[in-house]
Design an enzyme around this catalytic site. Structure first.
Site, PDB file in Angstrom:
ATOM      1  N   PHE A  24       0.833  -1.200   0.000  1.00  0.00           N
ATOM      2  CA  PHE A  24       0.000   0.000   0.000  1.00  0.00           C
ATOM      3  C   PHE A  24       0.867   1.249   0.000  1.00  0.00           C
ATOM      4  O   PHE A  24       1.789   1.361   0.804  1.00  0.00           O
ATOM      5  CB  PHE A  24      -0.918   0.010   1.223  1.00  0.00           C
ATOM      6  CG  PHE A  24      -1.968  -1.058   1.172  1.00  0.00           C
ATOM      7  CD1 PHE A  24      -3.246  -0.772   0.718  1.00  0.00           C
ATOM      8  CD2 PHE A  24      -1.679  -2.357   1.566  1.00  0.00           C
ATOM      9  CE1 PHE A  24      -4.221  -1.757   0.651  1.00  0.00           C
ATOM     10  CE2 PHE A  24      -2.639  -3.354   1.507  1.00  0.00           C
ATOM     11  CZ  PHE A  24      -3.915  -3.041   1.049  1.00  0.00           C
ATOM     12  N   CYS A  30      -6.024  15.093   1.090  1.00  0.00           N
ATOM     13  CA  CYS A  30      -7.280  14.752   0.432  1.00  0.00           C
ATOM     14  C   CYS A  30      -8.036  16.034   0.135  1.00  0.00           C
ATOM     15  O   CYS A  30      -7.880  17.030   0.838  1.00  0.00           O
ATOM     16  CB  CYS A  30      -8.115  13.832   1.328  1.00  0.00           C
ATOM     17  SG  CYS A  30      -9.611  13.204   0.513  1.00  0.00           S
ATOM     18  N   CYS A  34     -13.893  13.647   5.247  1.00  0.00           N
ATOM     19  CA  CYS A  34     -14.990  12.809   5.731  1.00  0.00           C
ATOM     20  C   CYS A  34     -14.861  12.617   7.241  1.00  0.00           C
ATOM     21  O   CYS A  34     -13.765  12.347   7.732  1.00  0.00           O
ATOM     22  CB  CYS A  34     -14.959  11.454   5.039  1.00  0.00           C
ATOM     23  SG  CYS A  34     -15.142  11.572   3.242  1.00  0.00           S
ATOM     24  N   CYS A  37     -13.169   9.290   8.388  1.00  0.00           N
ATOM     25  CA  CYS A  37     -11.897   8.890   7.782  1.00  0.00           C
ATOM     26  C   CYS A  37     -10.880   8.503   8.846  1.00  0.00           C
ATOM     27  O   CYS A  37     -10.768   9.150   9.884  1.00  0.00           O
ATOM     28  CB  CYS A  37     -11.347  10.021   6.919  1.00  0.00           C
ATOM     29  SG  CYS A  37      -9.857   9.541   6.022  1.00  0.00           S
ATOM     30  N   ASP A  38     -10.120   7.433   8.563  1.00  0.00           N
ATOM     31  CA  ASP A  38      -9.113   6.944   9.511  1.00  0.00           C
ATOM     32  C   ASP A  38      -7.681   7.273   9.075  1.00  0.00           C
ATOM     33  O   ASP A  38      -6.731   6.665   9.543  1.00  0.00           O
ATOM     34  CB  ASP A  38      -9.276   5.433   9.724  1.00  0.00           C
ATOM     35  CG  ASP A  38      -9.162   4.639   8.425  1.00  0.00           C
ATOM     36  OD1 ASP A  38      -8.881   5.233   7.360  1.00  0.00           O
ATOM     37  OD2 ASP A  38      -9.356   3.414   8.470  1.00  0.00           O
ATOM     38  N   THR A  39      -7.526   8.255   8.180  1.00  0.00           N
ATOM     39  CA  THR A  39      -6.202   8.607   7.674  1.00  0.00           C
ATOM     40  C   THR A  39      -5.675   9.854   8.364  1.00  0.00           C
ATOM     41  O   THR A  39      -6.389  10.837   8.536  1.00  0.00           O
ATOM     42  CB  THR A  39      -6.246   8.856   6.153  1.00  0.00           C
ATOM     43  OG1 THR A  39      -6.707   7.672   5.514  1.00  0.00           O
ATOM     44  CG2 THR A  39      -4.874   9.206   5.609  1.00  0.00           C
ATOM     45  N   GLU A  93      -7.576   3.272  -5.111  1.00  0.00           N
ATOM     46  CA  GLU A  93      -8.871   3.584  -4.509  1.00  0.00           C
ATOM     47  C   GLU A  93      -8.990   5.096  -4.403  1.00  0.00           C
ATOM     48  O   GLU A  93      -8.150   5.753  -3.809  1.00  0.00           O
ATOM     49  CB  GLU A  93      -9.046   2.956  -3.136  1.00  0.00           C
ATOM     50  CG  GLU A  93     -10.414   3.318  -2.565  1.00  0.00           C
ATOM     51  CD  GLU A  93     -10.859   2.472  -1.394  1.00  0.00           C
ATOM     52  OE1 GLU A  93     -11.747   2.944  -0.653  1.00  0.00           O
ATOM     53  OE2 GLU A  93     -10.344   1.361  -1.227  1.00  0.00           O
ATOM     54  N   HIS A 190      -9.325  -6.514   7.296  1.00  0.00           N
ATOM     55  CA  HIS A 190      -8.062  -6.215   7.981  1.00  0.00           C
ATOM     56  C   HIS A 190      -8.328  -5.798   9.435  1.00  0.00           C
ATOM     57  O   HIS A 190      -7.551  -6.120  10.322  1.00  0.00           O
ATOM     58  CB  HIS A 190      -7.282  -5.135   7.228  1.00  0.00           C
ATOM     59  CG  HIS A 190      -8.036  -3.887   6.959  1.00  0.00           C
ATOM     60  ND1 HIS A 190      -9.142  -3.835   6.118  1.00  0.00           N
ATOM     61  CD2 HIS A 190      -7.879  -2.623   7.431  1.00  0.00           C
ATOM     62  CE1 HIS A 190      -9.602  -2.602   6.084  1.00  0.00           C
ATOM     63  NE2 HIS A 190      -8.861  -1.859   6.876  1.00  0.00           N
TER      64      HIS A 190
END
Length: 196
Positions: A24, A30, A34, A37-39, A93, A190
């Site tokens: 990955f 971004c 959102c 979002c987990d980023t 994605e 995951h």
């Protein structure tokens, strides 16, 4: 130079390629924000295309997933050409608000318009996989996007007290798919098995 949040080796946890070994490349930044979002958008390091190819080549998998953040803000045809040249199959994605660069072998679009309004309207009209989040409250739509596969993914509201809510969302998602069989279920496997 591209700003990269992290590069890591794992299994694809969602959608059509679930369970597949993948490297990955998580791009920082971004164009949407959102609430679920987990980023981490605050961190990242500058890397050249050569640096990225060298980093992903350290792993055995020859399937690379460009993700984010929003990868279409930085990923380009020059990077995909280098990755192909190094023997990688490339998945991406995206939220679909920007066109994907040339050279993507598998495109997953995960629109967020139902949560964020017109600013998140997808412009991509065709993809391999459409993956929509399901939260029980917003109507299910394909956004007029043509895809090879259509997935609904229960929205993860976090752990603790949200676990019961997550269970209800998942049950409702399953019920929806049973009566709308053009959709398939996507789970975040995951998270279920405790890997990144």
């Amino acid at each position: 130079m591209k700003r990269i949040n992290e590069i890591f080796n794992s299994l694809q946890g969602e959608g059509h390629n679930t369970g597949r070994a993948a490297v990955f490349v998580r791009f920082a930044g971004c164009n949407l924000r959102c609430p679920f979002c987990d980023t981490d958008f605050a961190t990242g390091r500058e890397m050249s295309d050569s640096d990225i190819v060298e980093a992903v080549s350290a792993y055995d998998a020859r399937f690379v997933v460009l993700t984010g953040g929003e990868p279409t803000l930085q990923a380009d045809a020059a990077l995909t050409a280098r990755l192909h040249g190094a023997g990688f199959e490339i998945a991406m994605e995206s939220n679909g608000t920007r066109p994907a660069p040339d050279g993507i072998d598998w495109l997953t679009i995960s629109p967020k318009q139902q949560f964020l309004g017109e600013a998140a309207r997808p412009v991509v009209r065709r993809c391999n996989e459409l993956k929509c989040l399901f939260d029980r409250r917003t109507p299910v739509t394909d956004f007029g996007i043509e895809a090879d596969y259509y997935y609904l993914q229960p929205c993860d509201m976090g752990g603790g007290p949200a676990d019961e809510r997550n269970r209800r969302i998942t049950e409702a998602c399953i019920d929806y798919i049973l009566s709308h069989p053009q959709w398939r279920l996507s789970l975040q496997t995951h998270k279920l098995i405790g890997i990144k």
